[in-house]
Design a protein around this motif. Structure first.
Motif, PDB file in Angstrom:
ATOM      1  N   TYR A 174      37.115 -11.985 -75.265  1.00  0.00           N
ATOM      2  CA  TYR A 174      36.628 -13.359 -75.658  1.00  0.00           C
ATOM      3  C   TYR A 174      35.939 -13.859 -74.405  1.00  0.00           C
ATOM      4  CZ  TYR A 174      36.541 -18.346 -76.983  1.00  0.00           C
ATOM      5  OH  TYR A 174      35.854 -19.707 -77.536  1.00  0.00           O
ATOM      6  N   VAL A 175      34.786 -14.660 -74.596  1.00  0.00           N
ATOM      7  CA  VAL A 175      33.946 -15.516 -73.750  1.00  0.00           C
ATOM      8  C   VAL A 175      33.409 -16.637 -74.231  1.00  0.00           C
ATOM      9  CG1 VAL A 175      32.837 -13.509 -72.501  1.00  0.00           C
ATOM     10  CG2 VAL A 175      31.599 -14.300 -74.369  1.00  0.00           C
ATOM     11  N   SER A 176      33.391 -17.817 -73.430  1.00  0.00           N
ATOM     12  CA  SER A 176      32.814 -19.183 -74.127  1.00  0.00           C
ATOM     13  C   SER A 176      31.875 -19.446 -73.154  1.00  0.00           C
ATOM     14  CB  SER A 176      34.084 -19.914 -73.844  1.00  0.00           C
ATOM     15  OG  SER A 176      33.722 -21.200 -74.182  1.00  0.00           O
ATOM     16  N   TRP A 177      30.874 -20.224 -73.560  1.00  0.00           N
ATOM     17  CA  TRP A 177      29.557 -20.755 -72.887  1.00  0.00           C
ATOM     18  C   TRP A 177      29.989 -22.291 -72.943  1.00  0.00           C
ATOM     19  CZ3 TRP A 177      29.213 -17.383 -77.154  1.00  0.00           C
ATOM     20  CH2 TRP A 177      28.886 -17.876 -78.385  1.00  0.00           C
ATOM     21  N   SER A 178      30.777 -22.734 -73.373  1.00  0.00           N
ATOM     22  CA  SER A 178      31.256 -24.176 -73.538  1.00  0.00           C
ATOM     23  C   SER A 178      32.075 -24.728 -72.150  1.00  0.00           C
ATOM     24  CB  SER A 178      31.874 -24.631 -74.660  1.00  0.00           C
ATOM     25  OG  SER A 178      32.419 -25.870 -74.686  1.00  0.00           O
ATOM     26  N   LEU A 179      31.653 -25.658 -71.527  1.00  0.00           N
ATOM     27  CA  LEU A 179      32.114 -26.158 -70.265  1.00  0.00           C
ATOM     28  C   LEU A 179      33.711 -26.669 -70.639  1.00  0.00           C
ATOM     29  CD1 LEU A 179      32.032 -29.385 -69.588  1.00  0.00           C
ATOM     30  CD2 LEU A 179      29.587 -28.744 -69.336  1.00  0.00           C
ATOM     31  N   PHE A 180      33.781 -27.158 -71.797  1.00  0.00           N
ATOM     32  CA  PHE A 180      34.909 -27.646 -72.240  1.00  0.00           C
ATOM     33  C   PHE A 180      36.274 -26.735 -72.456  1.00  0.00           C
ATOM     34  CE2 PHE A 180      33.316 -31.823 -72.420  1.00  0.00           C
ATOM     35  CZ  PHE A 180      31.911 -31.613 -72.910  1.00  0.00           C
ATOM     36  N   GLU A 181      35.819 -25.427 -72.499  1.00  0.00           N
ATOM     37  CA  GLU A 181      36.862 -24.519 -72.597  1.00  0.00           C
ATOM     38  C   GLU A 181      37.112 -23.626 -71.560  1.00  0.00           C
ATOM     39  OE1 GLU A 181      36.001 -21.417 -75.758  1.00  0.00           O
ATOM     40  OE2 GLU A 181      35.470 -23.243 -77.255  1.00  0.00           O
ATOM     41  N   TYR A 182      36.954 -24.381 -70.220  1.00  0.00           N
ATOM     42  CA  TYR A 182      37.301 -23.733 -69.134  1.00  0.00           C
ATOM     43  C   TYR A 182      38.340 -24.548 -68.436  1.00  0.00           C
ATOM     44  CZ  TYR A 182      33.704 -20.210 -69.336  1.00  0.00           C
ATOM     45  OH  TYR A 182      32.900 -19.126 -69.812  1.00  0.00           O
ATOM     46  N   ASP A 183      39.262 -24.113 -67.811  1.00  0.00           N
ATOM     47  CA  ASP A 183      40.567 -24.560 -67.205  1.00  0.00           C
ATOM     48  C   ASP A 183      40.397 -24.736 -65.718  1.00  0.00           C
ATOM     49  OD1 ASP A 183      41.587 -22.612 -69.579  1.00  0.00           O
ATOM     50  OD2 ASP A 183      41.941 -24.718 -69.858  1.00  0.00           O
ATOM     51  N   ALA A 184      39.655 -24.213 -64.849  1.00  0.00           N
ATOM     52  CA  ALA A 184      39.607 -24.304 -63.644  1.00  0.00           C
ATOM     53  C   ALA A 184      38.248 -24.233 -63.097  1.00  0.00           C
ATOM     54  CB  ALA A 184      40.554 -23.103 -62.941  1.00  0.00           C
ATOM     55  N   TRP A 185      38.128 -24.909 -61.930  1.00  0.00           N
ATOM     56  CA  TRP A 185      36.721 -24.775 -61.420  1.00  0.00           C
ATOM     57  C   TRP A 185      36.694 -24.636 -60.067  1.00  0.00           C
ATOM     58  CZ3 TRP A 185      32.036 -25.448 -64.565  1.00  0.00           C
ATOM     59  CH2 TRP A 185      32.334 -25.585 -65.902  1.00  0.00           C
ATOM     60  N   GLY A 186      35.504 -23.950 -59.472  1.00  0.00           N
ATOM     61  CA  GLY A 186      35.315 -24.029 -58.018  1.00  0.00           C
ATOM     62  C   GLY A 186      34.624 -25.378 -57.366  1.00  0.00           C
ATOM     63  N   GLN A 187      34.221 -25.307 -56.197  1.00  0.00           N
ATOM     64  CA  GLN A 187      33.783 -26.574 -55.606  1.00  0.00           C
ATOM     65  C   GLN A 187      32.061 -26.473 -55.757  1.00  0.00           C
ATOM     66  OE1 GLN A 187      35.456 -29.278 -54.245  1.00  0.00           O
ATOM     67  NE2 GLN A 187      37.159 -28.226 -55.557  1.00  0.00           N
ATOM     68  N   GLY A 188      31.487 -25.357 -56.109  1.00  0.00           N
ATOM     69  CA  GLY A 188      30.207 -25.043 -56.138  1.00  0.00           C
ATOM     70  C   GLY A 188      29.500 -24.624 -55.026  1.00  0.00           C
ATOM     71  N   ILE A 189      28.531 -24.059 -55.015  1.00  0.00           N
ATOM     72  CA  ILE A 189      27.800 -23.491 -53.994  1.00  0.00           C
ATOM     73  C   ILE A 189      26.021 -23.749 -54.075  1.00  0.00           C
ATOM     74  CG2 ILE A 189      27.664 -21.126 -54.664  1.00  0.00           C
ATOM     75  CD1 ILE A 189      28.337 -20.482 -51.844  1.00  0.00           C
ATOM     76  N   GLN A 190      25.393 -24.040 -53.268  1.00  0.00           N
ATOM     77  CA  GLN A 190      24.176 -24.208 -53.489  1.00  0.00           C
ATOM     78  C   GLN A 190      23.222 -23.197 -53.365  1.00  0.00           C
ATOM     79  OE1 GLN A 190      22.792 -27.845 -51.173  1.00  0.00           O
ATOM     80  NE2 GLN A 190      20.636 -26.880 -50.737  1.00  0.00           N
ATOM     81  N   VAL A 191      22.425 -23.031 -54.309  1.00  0.00           N
ATOM     82  CA  VAL A 191      21.082 -21.932 -54.367  1.00  0.00           C
ATOM     83  C   VAL A 191      19.798 -22.969 -54.423  1.00  0.00           C
ATOM     84  CG1 VAL A 191      20.152 -20.224 -55.724  1.00  0.00           C
ATOM     85  CG2 VAL A 191      22.595 -20.283 -55.577  1.00  0.00           C
ATOM     86  N   ALA A 192      19.083 -22.298 -53.322  1.00  0.00           N
ATOM     87  CA  ALA A 192      17.700 -23.208 -53.366  1.00  0.00           C
ATOM     88  C   ALA A 192      16.640 -22.084 -53.195  1.00  0.00           C
ATOM     89  CB  ALA A 192      17.707 -23.918 -51.839  1.00  0.00           C
ATOM     90  N   VAL A 193      15.683 -22.267 -54.131  1.00  0.00           N
ATOM     91  CA  VAL A 193      14.538 -21.439 -54.341  1.00  0.00           C
ATOM     92  C   VAL A 193      13.471 -22.225 -53.992  1.00  0.00           C
ATOM     93  CG1 VAL A 193      13.669 -19.569 -55.667  1.00  0.00           C
ATOM     94  CG2 VAL A 193      15.734 -19.990 -55.890  1.00  0.00           C
ATOM     95  N   SER A 194      12.361 -21.572 -52.930  1.00  0.00           N
ATOM     96  CA  SER A 194      11.252 -22.442 -52.748  1.00  0.00           C
ATOM     97  C   SER A 194      10.057 -21.322 -52.712  1.00  0.00           C
ATOM     98  CB  SER A 194      11.524 -23.118 -51.403  1.00  0.00           C
ATOM     99  OG  SER A 194      11.828 -22.194 -50.586  1.00  0.00           O
ATOM    100  N   THR A 195       8.877 -22.166 -52.773  1.00  0.00           N
ATOM    101  CA  THR A 195       7.544 -21.331 -52.870  1.00  0.00           C
ATOM    102  C   THR A 195       7.164 -20.825 -51.424  1.00  0.00           C
ATOM    103  OG1 THR A 195       6.269 -23.177 -52.715  1.00  0.00           O
ATOM    104  CG2 THR A 195       6.909 -22.248 -54.957  1.00  0.00           C
TER     105      THR A 195
END
Length: 135
Positions: free
Chosen positions: A114-135
């Protein structure tokens, strides 16, 4: 408590690649699918947890089933290490619109495929990491 830690973010130019990793530790769920979400930089602080986060990709507990958003399909590849606690997101042909904070997430599940694409079906989250793409 389950902890998710992202790594591998950074700044690149359009067309280049990055590979994100996410490691789960602590009191992990018995079975869990994992996914990546992103939130554009510069948005106001969300009013509710997860608000404004866009689904990117997800992988099942057994690693066999994956799902992608249309915006990244064909450019990003999600995978899961055989140890099942580590997940990757290979991002190729990056575009400026891929610039965002990328969050790793995990959701408890009974079925291995099973996989889910709904954020409401996720129970744990990381803190986030930045990705920056520039020209």
């Amino acid at each position: 408590q389950m902890t998710l830690v992202e790594s591998g973010g950074g700044s690149v130019q359009v067309g280049e690649s990055l590979k994100l990793s996410c490691v789960a530790s602590g009191r992990t769920f018995n079975r869990y699918y994992m996914g990546w979400f992103r939130q554009a930089l510069g948005l106001r602080t969300p009013q509710a947890p997860g608000q404004g986060r866009e689904f990117v990709a997800a992988v099942s507990w057994d690693g066999e089933k994956t799902h992608y958003s249309d915006s990244v399909k064909g450019r990003f590849t999600i995978s899961r290490h055989k140890n099942r606690t580590t997940m990757y997101l290979q991002m190729n042909s990056l575009k400026q619109e891929d610039t965002a904070l990328y969050y790793c997430a995990a959701g408890q599940v009974q079925h291995e495929d099973y996989v889910s694409w709904s954020l409401f079906e996720y129970d744990a989250w990381g803190q986030g990491i930045q990705v920056a793409v520039s020209t």
